[in-house]
Design a protein around this motif. Structure first.
Motif, PDB file in Angstrom:
ATOM      1  N   VAL A   1     -39.340  18.923  28.290  1.00 14.57           N
ATOM      2  CA  VAL A   1     -40.211  18.891  29.462  1.00 14.57           C
ATOM      3  C   VAL A   1     -39.489  19.368  30.729  1.00 14.57           C
ATOM      4  CG1 VAL A   1     -39.672  16.455  29.936  1.00 14.57           C
ATOM      5  CG2 VAL A   1     -41.825  17.427  30.739  1.00 14.57           C
ATOM      6  N   HIS A   2     -38.237  18.986  30.886  1.00 15.75           N
ATOM      7  CA  HIS A   2     -37.496  19.381  32.083  1.00 15.75           C
ATOM      8  C   HIS A   2     -37.136  20.861  32.031  1.00 15.75           C
ATOM      9  CE1 HIS A   2     -34.520  17.818  35.345  1.00 15.75           C
ATOM     10  NE2 HIS A   2     -34.854  19.077  35.580  1.00 15.75           N
ATOM     11  N   LEU A   3     -36.697  21.333  30.873  1.00 18.67           N
ATOM     12  CA  LEU A   3     -36.362  22.746  30.743  1.00 18.67           C
ATOM     13  C   LEU A   3     -37.604  23.616  30.930  1.00 18.67           C
ATOM     14  CD1 LEU A   3     -33.854  22.738  27.734  1.00 18.67           C
ATOM     15  CD2 LEU A   3     -33.389  22.492  30.179  1.00 18.67           C
ATOM     16  N   ALA A   4     -38.744  23.146  30.437  1.00 18.13           N
ATOM     17  CA  ALA A   4     -39.993  23.892  30.624  1.00 18.13           C
ATOM     18  C   ALA A   4     -40.356  23.967  32.104  1.00 18.13           C
ATOM     19  CB  ALA A   4     -41.124  23.246  29.827  1.00 18.13           C
TER      20      ALA A   4
ATOM     21  N   ASN B   1     -38.342  13.791  27.293  1.00 16.53           N
ATOM     22  CA  ASN B   1     -36.917  13.658  26.994  1.00 16.53           C
ATOM     23  C   ASN B   1     -36.638  12.764  25.800  1.00 16.53           C
ATOM     24  OD1 ASN B   1     -35.617  15.272  29.054  1.00 16.53           O
ATOM     25  ND2 ASN B   1     -36.250  13.752  30.560  1.00 16.53           N
ATOM     26  N   ASN B   2     -37.428  11.693  25.632  1.00 14.37           N
ATOM     27  CA  ASN B   2     -37.146  10.762  24.539  1.00 14.37           C
ATOM     28  C   ASN B   2     -37.571  11.288  23.170  1.00 14.37           C
ATOM     29  OD1 ASN B   2     -39.867  10.306  25.603  1.00 14.37           O
ATOM     30  ND2 ASN B   2     -40.004   8.617  24.162  1.00 14.37           N
ATOM     31  N   PHE B   3     -38.166  12.479  23.122  1.00 16.44           N
ATOM     32  CA  PHE B   3     -38.462  13.114  21.845  1.00 16.44           C
ATOM     33  C   PHE B   3     -37.260  13.934  21.349  1.00 16.44           C
ATOM     34  CE2 PHE B   3     -43.178  12.972  20.837  1.00 16.44           C
ATOM     35  CZ  PHE B   3     -43.425  11.881  21.650  1.00 16.44           C
TER      36      PHE B   3
ATOM     37  N   LEU C   1     -48.117   7.840  22.153  1.00 15.28           N
ATOM     38  CA  LEU C   1     -47.504   8.837  21.274  1.00 15.28           C
ATOM     39  C   LEU C   1     -45.996   8.670  21.340  1.00 15.28           C
ATOM     40  CD1 LEU C   1     -47.926  11.419  19.506  1.00 15.28           C
ATOM     41  CD2 LEU C   1     -47.654  12.737  21.619  1.00 15.28           C
ATOM     42  N   THR C   2     -45.385   8.311  20.241  1.00 15.80           N
ATOM     43  CA  THR C   2     -43.934   8.128  20.194  1.00 15.80           C
ATOM     44  C   THR C   2     -43.355   8.977  19.066  1.00 15.80           C
ATOM     45  OG1 THR C   2     -44.074   6.241  18.697  1.00 15.80           O
ATOM     46  CG2 THR C   2     -44.150   5.759  21.060  1.00 15.80           C
ATOM     47  N   PRO C   3     -42.081   9.342  19.164  1.00 10.04           N
ATOM     48  CA  PRO C   3     -41.501  10.257  18.172  1.00 10.04           C
ATOM     49  C   PRO C   3     -41.299   9.648  16.796  1.00 10.04           C
ATOM     50  CG  PRO C   3     -39.830   9.531  19.750  1.00 10.04           C
ATOM     51  CD  PRO C   3     -41.140   9.041  20.268  1.00 10.04           C
TER      52      PRO C   3
ATOM     53  N   ILE D   1     -34.130  18.060  18.094  1.00 11.31           N
ATOM     54  CA  ILE D   1     -35.460  17.490  17.881  1.00 11.31           C
ATOM     55  C   ILE D   1     -35.749  17.378  16.390  1.00 11.31           C
ATOM     56  CG2 ILE D   1     -36.616  19.751  18.042  1.00 11.31           C
ATOM     57  CD1 ILE D   1     -38.955  18.227  19.431  1.00 11.31           C
ATOM     58  N   ASP D   2     -36.355  16.278  16.017  1.00 16.77           N
ATOM     59  CA  ASP D   2     -36.664  16.008  14.616  1.00 16.77           C
ATOM     60  C   ASP D   2     -37.634  17.058  14.076  1.00 16.77           C
ATOM     61  OD1 ASP D   2     -37.877  14.782  12.211  1.00 16.77           O
ATOM     62  OD2 ASP D   2     -36.801  12.980  12.852  1.00 16.77           O
ATOM     63  N   LYS D   3     -37.318  17.595  12.912  1.00 18.51           N
ATOM     64  CA  LYS D   3     -38.160  18.622  12.302  1.00 18.51           C
ATOM     65  C   LYS D   3     -39.563  18.106  12.010  1.00 18.51           C
ATOM     66  CE  LYS D   3     -34.321  21.130  10.135  1.00 18.51           C
ATOM     67  NZ  LYS D   3     -33.679  21.546   8.853  1.00 18.51           N
TER      68      LYS D   3
END
Length: 304
Positions: free
Chosen positions: A165-168, A78-80, A41-43, A140-142
């Protein structure tokens, strides 16, 4: 009355799910599970492909045990996100400020459509550590948000939150009742590629860095992050608590991190304050892989 809430952490290779409910005035862990995506799964994937991958992975879990939750939230890697720190003008209203951040996206990431991003930002001067008017921006991309929302709609879920992910994972800092408002804490999120480090005063982050995914040695990048904080007159010894979250951490790597950061480093168990039934307690994911579910559990307790 609290209703069940599910949290999903999406990585490039897997879907991790935690469902939290309430019984007899205590919060309980209803479900913990994970499954591997049939393809990465990639953005940059199309909307249909993103939905298809999430749906297939979710079905594998839901067939084993159907969720009781009507609402669901997501943590994304993070890469999203486009993550960067820049100066900001505090005279701007939020709408104009976010337009400024979008302009910065067009400069920093010229291949991206600056108007196709949702923006979240953290002002570092909310802490007493930094006084400069800088903001840490998470964009983040809409299209990603639309894809996830369509997945929720077709599965009859209400989408509550989407977060980094880190903030969550940092939700567990806010639940720590022993911390003081100005206590310094450091957290490290280890992922297969896009790990990150974050420093906070109380609940206010003042530093965030995504580590170089192609670095030969992650400790070189961690050293650079520590040196950057030294420039802010903060050393590792100033942090009262250091939290570790991550995917598939080996004992050897954890020990190396403890040598690097010192004995205060603590691997978070996101389930230690949740009651769990016998079927959950005997689950290897609960017993052994608990730390890797910090993001899924953190986004699930967001409404607790």
């Amino acid at each position: 009355m609290f209703k069940n809430h599910a949290g999903i952490n999406l990585t490039e290779t897997k879907l991790q799910l935690v469902e939290i409910g309430a019984k007899e005035d205590s919060f309980c862990l209803e479900t913990i599970d994970q499954t591997i995506h049939h393809e990465n799964l990639t953005p940059t994937l199309s909307e249909d492909k993103i939905i298809s991958i999430i749906q297939e992975s979710f079905n594998k879990i839901n067939r084993k045990k159907k969720l009781a939750s009507d609402s669901i939230s997501f943590a994304l890697p993070n890469n999203f996100f486009k993550i960067f720190e820049i100066p900001y003008d505090d005279s701007l209203v939020k709408k104009d400020l976010h337009e400024h951040f979008r302009w910065e996206i067009s400069i920093l990431f010229p291949e991206s459509n600056k108007d196709n991003y949702y923006i979240q930002h953290i002002q570092v001067d909310k802490s007493t550590v930094r006084s400069e008017k800088n903001a840490i921006v998470f964009a983040i991309d809409k299209n990603l948000i639309t894809s996830i929302n369509k997945f929720c709609i077709q599965n009859k879920f209400e989408l509550k939150y989407i977060d980094n992910v880190h903030l969550a994972s940092n939700a567990f800092l806010f639940l720590d009742k022993t911390r003081t408002n100005n206590e310094l804490a450091l957290s490290i999120y280890i992922d297969s590629k896009y790990s990150s480090i974050s420093a906070m005063e109380g609940v206010n982050p003042f530093y965030f860095k995504v580590l170089n995914p192609i670095a030969v040695n992650i400790f070189d990048d961690l050293s650079a992050a520590v040196n950057k904080m030294n420039e802010l007159n903060i050393s590792v010894k100033d942090f009262k608590k250091i939290f570790l979250y991550g995917q598939d951490l080996t004992n050897d790597f954890e020990n190396k991190l403890r040598v690097f950061f010192g004995p205060l480093l603590k691997k978070i168990n996101p389930f230690e304050h949740l009651t769990a039934g016998e079927n959950i307690i005997n689950n290897p994911l609960y017993k052994i892989k608990f730390n890797s579910f910090a993001a899924a559990a953190g986004i699930a307790i967001r409404i607790v």
